[in-house]
Motif scaffolding. Structure first.
Motif, mmCIF file in Angstrom:
data_model
loop_
_atom_site.group_PDB
_atom_site.id
_atom_site.type_symbol
_atom_site.label_atom_id
_atom_site.label_comp_id
_atom_site.label_asym_id
_atom_site.label_seq_id
_atom_site.Cartn_x
_atom_site.Cartn_y
_atom_site.Cartn_z
ATOM 1 N N VAL A 100 0.674 -1.238 -0.100
ATOM 2 C CA VAL A 100 -0.135 0.002 0.111
ATOM 3 C C VAL A 100 0.917 1.218 0.076
ATOM 4 C CG1 VAL A 100 -2.027 -1.162 1.211
ATOM 5 C CG2 VAL A 100 -0.290 -0.048 2.515
ATOM 6 N N ASN A 101 2.174 1.202 -0.359
ATOM 7 C CA ASN A 101 2.887 2.159 -0.254
ATOM 8 C C ASN A 101 2.684 3.325 -1.601
ATOM 9 O OD1 ASN A 101 5.630 3.833 -0.866
ATOM 10 N ND2 ASN A 101 6.410 2.497 0.492
ATOM 11 N N GLU A 102 2.858 4.377 -1.169
ATOM 12 C CA GLU A 102 2.300 5.587 -2.076
ATOM 13 C C GLU A 102 3.322 5.722 -3.328
ATOM 14 O OE1 GLU A 102 1.935 9.333 -0.146
ATOM 15 O OE2 GLU A 102 0.361 8.405 1.348
ATOM 16 N N ASP A 103 4.663 5.210 -3.338
ATOM 17 C CA ASP A 103 5.790 5.163 -4.067
ATOM 18 C C ASP A 103 5.276 4.176 -5.199
ATOM 19 O OD1 ASP A 103 7.921 5.511 -5.631
ATOM 20 O OD2 ASP A 103 9.295 4.658 -4.020
ATOM 21 N N GLY A 104 5.026 4.634 -6.414
ATOM 22 C CA GLY A 104 4.673 3.580 -7.547
ATOM 23 C C GLY A 104 5.797 2.597 -7.707
ATOM 24 N N TYR A 105 7.180 2.939 -7.513
ATOM 25 C CA TYR A 105 7.962 1.834 -8.069
ATOM 26 C C TYR A 105 8.017 0.995 -6.863
ATOM 27 C CZ TYR A 105 12.646 0.207 -8.715
ATOM 28 O OH TYR A 105 13.588 -0.639 -8.804
ATOM 29 N N LYS A 106 8.188 1.300 -5.488
ATOM 30 C CA LYS A 106 8.302 0.480 -4.565
ATOM 31 C C LYS A 106 7.100 -0.512 -4.538
ATOM 32 C CE LYS A 106 9.597 0.357 0.336
ATOM 33 N NZ LYS A 106 9.663 1.431 1.571
ATOM 34 N N ARG A 107 5.920 0.128 -4.553
ATOM 35 C CA ARG A 107 4.765 -0.828 -4.749
ATOM 36 C C ARG A 107 4.772 -1.753 -6.028
ATOM 37 N NH1 ARG A 107 0.811 3.071 -4.591
ATOM 38 N NH2 ARG A 107 0.826 3.192 -6.787
ATOM 39 N N LEU A 108 5.172 -1.605 -7.291
ATOM 40 C CA LEU A 108 5.480 -2.599 -8.394
ATOM 41 C C LEU A 108 6.434 -3.483 -7.718
ATOM 42 C CD1 LEU A 108 4.994 -3.326 -11.209
ATOM 43 C CD2 LEU A 108 6.770 -1.770 -11.606
ATOM 44 N N MET A 109 7.573 -3.019 -7.074
ATOM 45 C CA MET A 109 8.632 -4.152 -6.908
ATOM 46 C C MET A 109 8.009 -4.947 -5.843
ATOM 47 S SD MET A 109 12.466 -3.203 -5.463
ATOM 48 C CE MET A 109 11.868 -2.219 -3.955
ATOM 49 N N THR A 110 7.363 -4.413 -4.816
ATOM 50 C CA THR A 110 6.623 -5.269 -3.641
ATOM 51 C C THR A 110 5.631 -6.328 -4.205
ATOM 52 O OG1 THR A 110 7.002 -3.277 -2.148
ATOM 53 C CG2 THR A 110 5.676 -5.226 -1.649
ATOM 54 N N SER A 111 5.073 -5.709 -5.139
ATOM 55 C CA SER A 111 3.787 -6.687 -5.750
ATOM 56 C C SER A 111 4.448 -7.771 -6.510
ATOM 57 C CB SER A 111 2.971 -6.012 -6.765
ATOM 58 O OG SER A 111 3.519 -5.460 -7.944
ATOM 59 N N GLN A 112 5.521 -7.609 -7.306
ATOM 60 C CA GLN A 112 6.540 -8.693 -7.976
ATOM 61 C C GLN A 112 6.876 -9.431 -6.961
ATOM 62 O OE1 GLN A 112 9.026 -6.561 -10.380
ATOM 63 N NE2 GLN A 112 7.342 -6.177 -12.027
ATOM 64 N N MET A 113 7.605 -8.903 -5.574
ATOM 65 C CA MET A 113 7.972 -9.933 -4.838
ATOM 66 C C MET A 113 7.313 -10.715 -4.066
ATOM 67 S SD MET A 113 10.885 -7.393 -3.320
ATOM 68 C CE MET A 113 11.826 -8.473 -2.128
ATOM 69 N N ILE A 114 5.888 -10.202 -3.872
ATOM 70 C CA ILE A 114 5.174 -10.781 -2.861
ATOM 71 C C ILE A 114 4.386 -12.088 -3.725
ATOM 72 C CG2 ILE A 114 2.783 -9.563 -3.277
ATOM 73 C CD1 ILE A 114 2.702 -9.502 -0.109
ATOM 74 N N SER A 115 4.350 -11.982 -4.933
ATOM 75 C CA SER A 115 3.682 -12.826 -5.754
ATOM 76 C C SER A 115 4.472 -14.161 -5.833
ATOM 77 C CB SER A 115 3.404 -12.670 -7.267
ATOM 78 O OG SER A 115 4.410 -12.318 -7.803
ATOM 79 N N LYS A 116 5.740 -13.943 -5.614
ATOM 80 C CA LYS A 116 6.736 -15.192 -5.798
ATOM 81 C C LYS A 116 7.039 -15.623 -4.309
ATOM 82 C CE LYS A 116 9.695 -13.603 -9.484
ATOM 83 N NZ LYS A 116 11.023 -12.981 -9.942
ATOM 84 N N PHE A 117 6.812 -14.946 -3.311
ATOM 85 C CA PHE A 117 6.906 -15.131 -1.824
ATOM 86 C C PHE A 117 5.600 -15.870 -1.450
ATOM 87 C CE2 PHE A 117 6.599 -14.679 2.557
ATOM 88 C CZ PHE A 117 7.776 -14.724 3.096
ATOM 89 N N GLU A 118 4.381 -15.486 -2.118
ATOM 90 C CA GLU A 118 3.340 -16.124 -1.592
ATOM 91 C C GLU A 118 3.181 -17.647 -2.093
ATOM 92 O OE1 GLU A 118 0.133 -13.470 -2.480
ATOM 93 O OE2 GLU A 118 0.126 -12.674 -0.810
#
Length: 193
Positions: A100-118
């Motif tokens: 839910v970070n406001e920074d678009g780049y960090k949010r995109l990076m996190t969403s890619q990481m979390i899909s692999k992590f999950e």
């Protein structure tokens, strides 16, 4: 200006992922020195501005939980499974919060990481949770704490852990045929020959 100069600046090393974190941490430590250098040296043109320092702080705190995890896992010669659950659950919790970070780049990076992590979390979180419950230093409350933070309130995942633990207990507490009884009866039959 008084700074601990023993810390030193770290350089980026391509083959070591943690060098990024260590480099950012040392740069944050010397933030005032960079600003001072900008004031006294007209040739120094690459001092980060306030927004860039904010980004450095954000990325450093983001990488910090991974750095701590690697230190926990590699800090002992023989890491056991009970060490993993609290650290991995904390990483998952941090990733979910950064979605839910406001920074678009960090949010995109996190969403890619979390899909692999999950993918891995869904396969191994039950085993890790059971192992940590069996560790005398921890108990089911630790699992409940993290599952409540990750999934909110009572979750199906937490219920799955408790059901699996109950089945495991029932299986081990059920009366079984003792191996010594089997060996004894086999020896008795040998004597009868």
């Amino acid at each position: 200006m008084s700074l601990d100069s023993n810390k030193g600046l770290r350089q980026y090393v391509l083959t070591r992922w943690n060098s990024t974190y260590l480099m950012l941490e040392s740069a944050i430590h010397y933030k005032r020195a960079f600003a001072y250098l900008e004031m006294i040296d007209k040739n120094y043109m690459f001092c980060p501005n306030a927004l860039e320092w904010e980004n450095v702080n954000d990325i450093s705190s983001f990488l910090g939980c991974f750095y701590c995890a690697i230190c926990a896992f590699s800090g002992t010669k023989y890491p056991t499974a009970n060490v993993y659950f609290p650290v991995v659950a904390l990483i998952y919790l941090n990733l979910k919060q950064d979605l839910v970070n406001e920074d678009g780049y960090k949010r995109l990076m996190t969403s890619q990481m979390i899909s692999k992590f999950e993918k891995y979390w869904s396969e191994f979180s039950l085993v890790l949770a059971i192992v940590v419950v069996l560790d005398p230093r921890y108990n089911l409350d630790l699992v409940k704490y993290y599952y409540t933070k990750i999934y909110r309130a009572e979750s199906q995942e937490y219920e799955n852990v408790t059901k699996t633990l109950t089945k495991l207990f029932m299986e081990y507490s059920a009366p079984t045929t003792s191996s010594s009884t089997i060996v004894q009866s086999q020896e008795d039959s040998d004597w009868e020959m």
